[in-house]
Write a protein that holds these residues in place. Structure first.
Motif, PDB file in Angstrom:
ATOM      1  N   GLY C 184      92.723 -38.786  24.821  1.00 48.83           N
ATOM      2  CA  GLY C 184      92.997 -39.611  23.663  1.00 48.83           C
ATOM      3  C   GLY C 184      91.728 -40.316  23.225  1.00 48.83           C
ATOM      4  O   GLY C 184      90.670 -39.692  23.128  1.00 48.83           O
ATOM      5  N   TYR C 221      86.158 -46.862  20.290  1.00 47.74           N
ATOM      6  CA  TYR C 221      87.171 -46.735  19.234  1.00 47.74           C
ATOM      7  C   TYR C 221      88.529 -47.017  19.865  1.00 47.74           C
ATOM      8  O   TYR C 221      88.818 -46.550  20.956  1.00 47.74           O
ATOM      9  N   LEU C 225      98.681 -45.204  18.994  1.00 50.10           N
ATOM     10  CA  LEU C 225      99.178 -43.826  18.949  1.00 50.10           C
ATOM     11  C   LEU C 225     100.020 -43.653  17.693  1.00 50.10           C
ATOM     12  O   LEU C 225     100.793 -44.538  17.321  1.00 50.10           O
ATOM     13  N   ALA C 226      99.857 -42.526  17.039  1.00 51.27           N
ATOM     14  CA  ALA C 226     100.618 -42.281  15.811  1.00 51.27           C
ATOM     15  C   ALA C 226     100.781 -40.789  15.615  1.00 51.27           C
ATOM     16  O   ALA C 226      99.917 -40.002  16.007  1.00 51.27           O
ATOM     17  N   CYS C 227     101.897 -40.417  15.032  1.00 45.15           N
ATOM     18  CA  CYS C 227     102.169 -39.012  14.727  1.00 45.15           C
ATOM     19  C   CYS C 227     102.625 -38.990  13.272  1.00 45.15           C
ATOM     20  O   CYS C 227     103.809 -38.849  12.977  1.00 45.15           O
ATOM     21  N   PRO C 228     101.662 -39.187  12.355  1.00 46.70           N
ATOM     22  CA  PRO C 228     102.015 -39.515  10.968  1.00 46.70           C
ATOM     23  C   PRO C 228     102.583 -38.348  10.158  1.00 46.70           C
ATOM     24  O   PRO C 228     102.131 -37.206  10.283  1.00 46.70           O
ATOM     25  N   HIS C 229     103.600 -38.698   9.346  1.00 46.99           N
ATOM     26  CA  HIS C 229     104.096 -37.765   8.341  1.00 46.99           C
ATOM     27  C   HIS C 229     103.169 -37.946   7.149  1.00 46.99           C
ATOM     28  O   HIS C 229     103.151 -38.994   6.516  1.00 46.99           O
ATOM     29  N   VAL C 230     102.367 -36.924   6.859  1.00 46.07           N
ATOM     30  CA  VAL C 230     101.327 -37.064   5.838  1.00 46.07           C
ATOM     31  C   VAL C 230     101.757 -36.433   4.518  1.00 46.07           C
ATOM     32  O   VAL C 230     102.707 -35.655   4.461  1.00 46.07           O
ATOM     33  N   LYS C 231     101.040 -36.812   3.475  1.00 45.49           N
ATOM     34  CA  LYS C 231     101.300 -36.244   2.143  1.00 45.49           C
ATOM     35  C   LYS C 231     100.370 -35.067   1.919  1.00 45.49           C
ATOM     36  O   LYS C 231      99.256 -35.033   2.443  1.00 45.49           O
ATOM     37  N   LYS C 232     100.812 -34.137   1.135  1.00 41.29           N
ATOM     38  CA  LYS C 232      99.968 -32.995   0.800  1.00 41.29           C
ATOM     39  C   LYS C 232      98.800 -33.516  -0.031  1.00 41.29           C
ATOM     40  O   LYS C 232      98.983 -34.324  -0.937  1.00 41.29           O
ATOM     41  N   ILE C 233      97.582 -33.084   0.326  1.00 43.83           N
ATOM     42  CA  ILE C 233      96.420 -33.524  -0.444  1.00 43.83           C
ATOM     43  C   ILE C 233      96.194 -32.539  -1.589  1.00 43.83           C
ATOM     44  O   ILE C 233      96.743 -31.437  -1.592  1.00 43.83           O
ATOM     45  N   PRO C 235      93.098 -30.984  -2.848  1.00 46.03           N
ATOM     46  CA  PRO C 235      91.641 -30.789  -2.843  1.00 46.03           C
ATOM     47  C   PRO C 235      91.189 -30.093  -4.128  1.00 46.03           C
ATOM     48  O   PRO C 235      90.090 -30.262  -4.566  1.00 46.03           O
TER      49      PRO C 235
END
Lengths: 235, 235, 235, 235
Positions: C184, C221, C225-233, C235
């Protein structure tokens, strides 16, 4: 060679989309294509007594394949501990897709195994990072999955002993999609593809990877865990 | 801290597009943003006498940064051997972009360092695989380069000791874009971005990564190579 | 820099030989020589409320040092889980001697951490395998411990990310005595010396290694802890 | 399976002690016990034309075993480069004892491969660090060599991908005596025992390790080195 395919077998019972793809469960589909290779293949699911897993059974299993997702928490800690012990004693272990968060895999990694994720029907490109690895045998430079759940970095795992596949997705994310780990006497392979709402396990390249992985993970050595009090030698 | 930026300095002399971006050479641009950090930064190029590299000089250098492409073959083997030796003795080494095929980097890796490549003006997304790594300090989940040369797997390197960045490209390829290696007393970082026809080294995120990498690669220990004939001890 | 030295503090209360060496406990001895370096050093023991460990406290700790032996089983799983979580979030962790079997270390390794052992008063020679590693700073080619418990291979750990020390013993056994692991956001160091019946932690070289290890393990650093539900980028 | 045993074949011609042990050369002794396994085994030596090594020949060889010591410098760079290339293309490579300083091994490691050494007739104890590794099959907890040259840490190699054996010596030194490395498509094993003045290669355990290593190093995949200019795909 004796393989046990374990599946929490939950989505298939409640989600029509999943049942349409895997009418008898993901485990049945995986077992079927492994039997084509001439292996003895058993299956077990979460609702079987003791999750269908006993020490006596696992002592006869060469490789355990694990699929789980929404019911990780219903796997008793004792079962997760048993699987971990058997892997350390030599049993091969293949964690598929959302099994990154399964109790046995997390116990074996020692990390959170967290990642970034989203589900927008993106295509996935699985790239061969190590074409010389036995698990990549017969796999081309890359193959495409028309739709998969996106898993993105950072993926909180120990640095892999061998990185076999790296994936990219329609949205641009990247992920270490095929990773090998050596722990105790056991060999562990994690493979990202396999979201329940897509026919991933029907795709020939995915089947090839899993067929290869089973051969790679086959034990070369099995031994009970021991922390022996030894005698002084007289060299 | 003393840094030496080495550049073959070829494209800038012959290609108007490159000169327009790096009028004084890629080395001058890199040196400039490293000086902003308060480091003492020297530069050297292929056409300098002895490639501008001597053992006496390198013994005073903390980190050597290397950029080369079409003139790798003009670097004398003796110079490559000297750089390898100094890295093994502790000097940090950062290989940029096409330096994957530079003689010093290939000697340190022991592999071909081959990869797949194409140049179609794709954008590149550099993803942080290990956000806790010092080289990723201040870098977000990902950053975009509007145009870069595509480097794709398989990348024939030893398994990296630490994988910091993974990239994807407009065409879907993936690449281990930021890799750390420990060799002898030295620390080595390879970083993929930096094709000469794009203003990659003008981009803040790229400058941040290189600034971080220099701090990471700074020697903690330097020692001449030795293979000593030792005396039997009497414990 | 803030360090917490944790000790099960059992032998010192029941064994006269141990109390004679560590009248205030092994933790007090370790804390004392670390304070000489100007660090803020706290201590905690098994019989303190909640083992003297809370999430609020650990969030302020840079490095946790752990010593345990006969009372590993009395450490609640919740405490072991908390330590594991904090290490993965960035806290440094140093496991000493018999802490190879402590719950937090085993959770972080994912293996049994078993080894071979015997206790015959052998001398131990600790050899520097990686003299360029910060943890070996100031340590010579080898140093001798007049008497130590023998730990022998096989040591069931994941392949170390960095092997710093290898030990041999009077009876000829060998052991990977100093191993680094990255998990980690955290850095983990295992160090073999430190059997309670010998004055190991009074020896200058052992103190130097632990002083070095604390600096090496300091977080660069920290992140939850996180397991994020992300948004589509786009690019 | 086709194996080529290469030996500089120098000591046997000039040193009566060595000739007494290996009348036909170390290569002949190694070839003989490998033939017992049913392998096709060829031999080549430094004084053969082109060192007895051609690309055409190596393309048919599964595993190359290398023994050299006082005449490393007489191996042409072109031959070392050829061996390196063939290993990266998939040929297995086993470097024995003083081959730690052979040109092909050093090229593949990228490091100095230096170590500490002395020759006082010490006994060596070879300990199995990874009993589950195929190369350790049939090897007990440890085995003893009555007399061997002492090789001591630090051993300047990249961190091994798999550490199979660790040795200790009468004088207390320790050494990573059996190390595996994956490079390109090839598998590399270094094994420390084998000083020319001792009958090391006549000892059953040493023969067992080399027999195991040959099976482990057998190519699973062979491919010519390539750095392809690829076309943009249309996923």
């Amino acid at each position: 060679m004796k393989i046990l395919v374990w599946n929490e077998f939950a989505h298939e019972k409640t989600d029509e989309r999943v049942r349409a793809i895997y009418p008898d469960g993901i485990h049945a589909t995986i077992a079927a294509f492994l039997r084509e290779e001439g292996h003895e293949v058993l299956t077990a699911t979460l609702d079987d007594e003791g999750c269908g897993l006993s020490e006596a059974l696992l002592d006869t299993v060469d490789v355990l394949i694990w699929w789980g997702h929404i019911r990780h928490g219903d796997v008793p800690d004792a079962v997760a501990e048993l699987v971990q012990k058997k892997v350390l004693e030599g049993m091969g272990f293949i964690a598929l897709h959302s099994a990154h968060h399964s109790k046995p895999f997390k116990r074996l990694m020692g990390t959170s195994c967290n990642l970034s994720w989203r589900e927008d029907g993106d295509y996935e490109l699985v790239w061969t990072a190590n074409p010389s690895h036995p698990i990549a045998a017969g796999i081309d430079r890359y193959f495409k999955l028309a739709h998969e759940e996106v898993y993105g970095e950072p993926f909180d795992i120990p640095e892999a002993d061998e990185t076999v596949f790296l994936s990219s997705y329609e949205g641009g994310e990247v992920f270490r999609a095929g990773c090998c780990f050596y722990r105790g006497c056991g060999r562990i392979f994690y493979f990202q593809p396999g979201h329940e709402t897509y026919p991933t396990y029907l795709q020939p390249e995915v089947q090839r990877v899993i067929k290869n992985a089973v051969l790679w993970a086959k034990p070369t050595y099995r031994a009970p865990l021991a922390c022996p009090h030894v005698k002084k030698i007289s060299p």
